[in-house]
Motif scaffolding. Sequence first.
Motif, short mmCIF file in Angstrom:
data_model
loop_
_atom_site.label_atom_id
_atom_site.label_comp_id
_atom_site.label_asym_id
_atom_site.label_seq_id
_atom_site.Cartn_x
_atom_site.Cartn_y
_atom_site.Cartn_z
N ALA A 82 0.84 -1.20 0.00
CA ALA A 82 0.00 0.00 0.00
C ALA A 82 0.87 1.25 0.00
CB ALA A 82 -0.93 -0.02 1.21
N PHE A 83 1.97 1.21 0.75
CA PHE A 83 2.88 2.36 0.80
C PHE A 83 3.47 2.63 -0.59
CE2 PHE A 83 7.03 4.36 1.30
CZ PHE A 83 6.75 5.39 2.19
N ASP A 84 3.91 1.59 -1.29
CA ASP A 84 4.49 1.76 -2.61
C ASP A 84 3.48 2.28 -3.62
OD1 ASP A 84 6.96 0.87 -1.72
OD2 ASP A 84 6.58 -1.22 -2.29
N LYS A 85 2.26 1.77 -3.55
CA LYS A 85 1.20 2.25 -4.44
C LYS A 85 0.90 3.72 -4.18
CE LYS A 85 -1.10 -2.26 -4.90
NZ LYS A 85 -2.32 -3.04 -4.57
N LEU A 86 0.85 4.08 -2.92
CA LEU A 86 0.58 5.47 -2.54
C LEU A 86 1.68 6.40 -3.07
CD1 LEU A 86 -1.10 7.54 -0.94
CD2 LEU A 86 0.23 6.92 1.09
N MET A 87 2.93 6.00 -2.90
CA MET A 87 4.04 6.85 -3.32
C MET A 87 4.10 6.97 -4.85
SD MET A 87 5.18 8.08 -0.60
CE MET A 87 6.47 9.01 -1.42
N ALA A 88 3.78 5.90 -5.57
CA ALA A 88 3.76 5.96 -7.04
C ALA A 88 2.67 6.93 -7.51
CB ALA A 88 3.52 4.57 -7.62
N PHE A 89 1.51 6.84 -6.90
CA PHE A 89 0.41 7.75 -7.22
C PHE A 89 0.81 9.20 -6.89
CE2 PHE A 89 -3.58 9.96 -6.33
CZ PHE A 89 -4.39 9.56 -7.39
N GLN A 90 1.45 9.36 -5.73
CA GLN A 90 1.84 10.70 -5.28
C GLN A 90 2.89 11.31 -6.20
OE1 GLN A 90 0.33 12.22 -2.76
NE2 GLN A 90 1.53 14.09 -3.03
N GLN A 144 -8.86 6.16 -3.23
CA GLN A 144 -7.79 5.18 -3.04
C GLN A 144 -6.66 5.74 -2.17
OE1 GLN A 144 -8.75 6.53 -5.96
NE2 GLN A 144 -7.14 6.44 -7.53
N VAL A 145 -6.49 7.08 -2.18
CA VAL A 145 -5.47 7.67 -1.30
C VAL A 145 -5.84 7.41 0.16
CG1 VAL A 145 -4.42 9.83 -0.51
CG2 VAL A 145 -4.76 9.42 -2.97
N GLY A 146 -7.11 7.60 0.48
CA GLY A 146 -7.57 7.31 1.83
C GLY A 146 -7.39 5.84 2.19
N ASP A 147 -7.70 4.95 1.25
CA ASP A 147 -7.54 3.51 1.50
C ASP A 147 -6.07 3.17 1.75
OD1 ASP A 147 -10.25 3.22 1.10
OD2 ASP A 147 -10.06 2.62 -1.01
N TRP A 148 -5.18 3.69 0.90
CA TRP A 148 -3.76 3.40 1.05
C TRP A 148 -3.21 3.96 2.36
CZ3 TRP A 148 -3.12 5.31 -4.61
CH2 TRP A 148 -3.38 4.24 -5.50
N LEU A 149 -3.70 5.15 2.75
CA LEU A 149 -3.24 5.73 4.01
C LEU A 149 -3.62 4.85 5.20
CD1 LEU A 149 -3.97 9.53 3.43
CD2 LEU A 149 -1.72 8.52 3.89
N GLU A 150 -4.79 4.25 5.12
CA GLU A 150 -5.21 3.35 6.21
C GLU A 150 -4.36 2.09 6.27
OE1 GLU A 150 -9.32 2.40 6.00
OE2 GLU A 150 -10.02 4.46 6.33
N GLN A 151 -3.92 1.63 5.11
CA GLN A 151 -3.20 0.35 5.04
C GLN A 151 -1.68 0.50 5.13
OE1 GLN A 151 -4.47 -1.38 1.31
NE2 GLN A 151 -6.61 -0.84 1.69
N ALA A 152 -1.16 1.65 4.75
CA ALA A 152 0.29 1.82 4.61
C ALA A 152 0.99 1.89 5.96
CB ALA A 152 0.59 3.07 3.80
N THR A 153 2.17 1.34 6.01
CA THR A 153 3.03 1.43 7.18
C THR A 153 4.40 1.89 6.73
OG1 THR A 153 3.64 -0.91 6.98
CG2 THR A 153 1.81 -0.36 8.47
N ALA A 154 5.05 2.68 7.57
CA ALA A 154 6.38 3.21 7.25
C ALA A 154 7.44 2.42 8.01
CB ALA A 154 6.45 4.68 7.63
N THR A 155 8.58 2.30 7.39
CA THR A 155 9.67 1.54 8.01
C THR A 155 10.81 2.43 8.50
OG1 THR A 155 10.71 1.21 5.85
CG2 THR A 155 9.18 -0.50 6.61
N ASP A 156 10.72 3.74 8.20
CA ASP A 156 11.78 4.65 8.66
C ASP A 156 11.19 6.04 8.84
OD1 ASP A 156 11.42 5.60 6.07
OD2 ASP A 156 13.31 4.82 5.32
#
Length: 489
Positions: free
Chosen positions: A3-11, A59-71
């Motif tokens: 989800a994080f990767d999808k969000l960043m590609a869209f962004q 989908q941005v809202g969906d990805w934000l709910e699912q995404a986790t950061a590692t750093d």
Amino acid sequence: MSAFDKLMAFQRDTQALGQIAGRLGWDQETMMPRGAASQRGDEMAALEAVLHARRMAPQVGDWLEQATATDEAGAAQLREIRRSYERAKKVPADLAKKLAQVTSGAQGKWAAARADEDVSAFIPVLREVVDLKREEGAALAAGGNLYDAMVQDYEHGTTSAQIAEIFDAMRPRLVDLRATVLERPTPKRLEGVFDEAKQMKLTRKLAKTFGYDMNHGRVDKAVHPFSSGSGQDVRITTRTSTSDPFSCIYSTIHEVGHACYEQNIDNDYLLTPLGCGVSMGVHESQSRIYENQLGRSRAFTSWLFEQMVEVFGDIGVPDADSFYAAVNTVHNGYIRTEADEIQYNLHVMLRFDLERALMSDELQVVDLEAAWNDRFKADFGYDVDKPSNGCLQDVHWSVGLFGYFPTYSLGNVYAGCLHQALRQSVPDLDQQLSVGDTTAAVSWLKNNLQQYGGLRSPLETIAHAAGAQPTHEPLLEYLETKFGDIYGL
């Protein structure tokens, strides 16, 4: 993809489209045919509609709910995307599009009214902009303070009450210093006619001297100097006057400060929310420290004096000390961008109070000119002579930038803190500046602040670089020491 990767590609695509919108704005200010203004407004509105839809896409809202950061950087990316997403959801798409369309057209009407010295020609479209911004502010504030909601677009985490507290603390000492200095003899000014082509040649040399990468930028002329873009395409503008070369020189150094901030951000953040300056206050800290604490210092002006004489010949002042005094002359004037360091913040405080009154409906647009002139007379002691020196001098309100003006003085406050830390870290700074070498200074700013882009909040960004929480004291101490020396106080 996560989800994080999808969000960043869209962004990334959203950020790229935002850069295109910025380039349209740059073109409008520099090269666009005058007759294209109406069509450009439609183009800007269409692009803003696309951007607004992407910022609030489900989908941005969906990805934000699912995404986790590692750093830390990933967490900051999510924070900034979420802030943009929540803002976009509050503003109706039709309103965002209308604002883009109206402000694009208003910019041209402001320029024409300014050229004609005709406030009445600008009032109708300014009233429309103010009404739309109030509507937007109400949507963003959700029952809270409209103006505070606007400030968040430029200096998130700061309220108008906090800004007012800083300004109230600064104003008495600035007013006292101004009054004391103006009682002293005025330093000799430059004399002569300064060829505009030679100014532009010198100003490009100065841009490079301060680290501006011309392979990823360019210098053009505009009515109101500005910096545009980020990453690999960062452009600046300046202006020239045959009687005042300082307008060109210091407008350029100022905008180079903005541009170098954008150029020096870590390439890993390119076309992401972290790939641009974190706030306008922090941005302004860079332009002001380049322009003032470095560019107007005694050390640097001793080198600049030699450059001026080489380019223009006799400039009316006999030596480097006289030139330093001329660069830093405190004098009566109307224009914020040409004001000396003491009076500049008083110009900003005037605008801060007037735009707060406009947004709260305490001041009507039709009464703006009179309110401006009355406040200017009260603060500076003399009358505004023409609208282009008064309420028509700045482009900001025509393009809807309410909440922006106070960040100029916040930037000065931040610059004072950074300058204090820079001096401690580079003890031989003056020796380097005296030969036109800014390398250590700009490298310190890059390494301690610029490279991080939007990684931290504005206050955290300054505290990290300066080693302490920002306060207005270093700025005031710097001003009192500098001008006390120049004017023998």
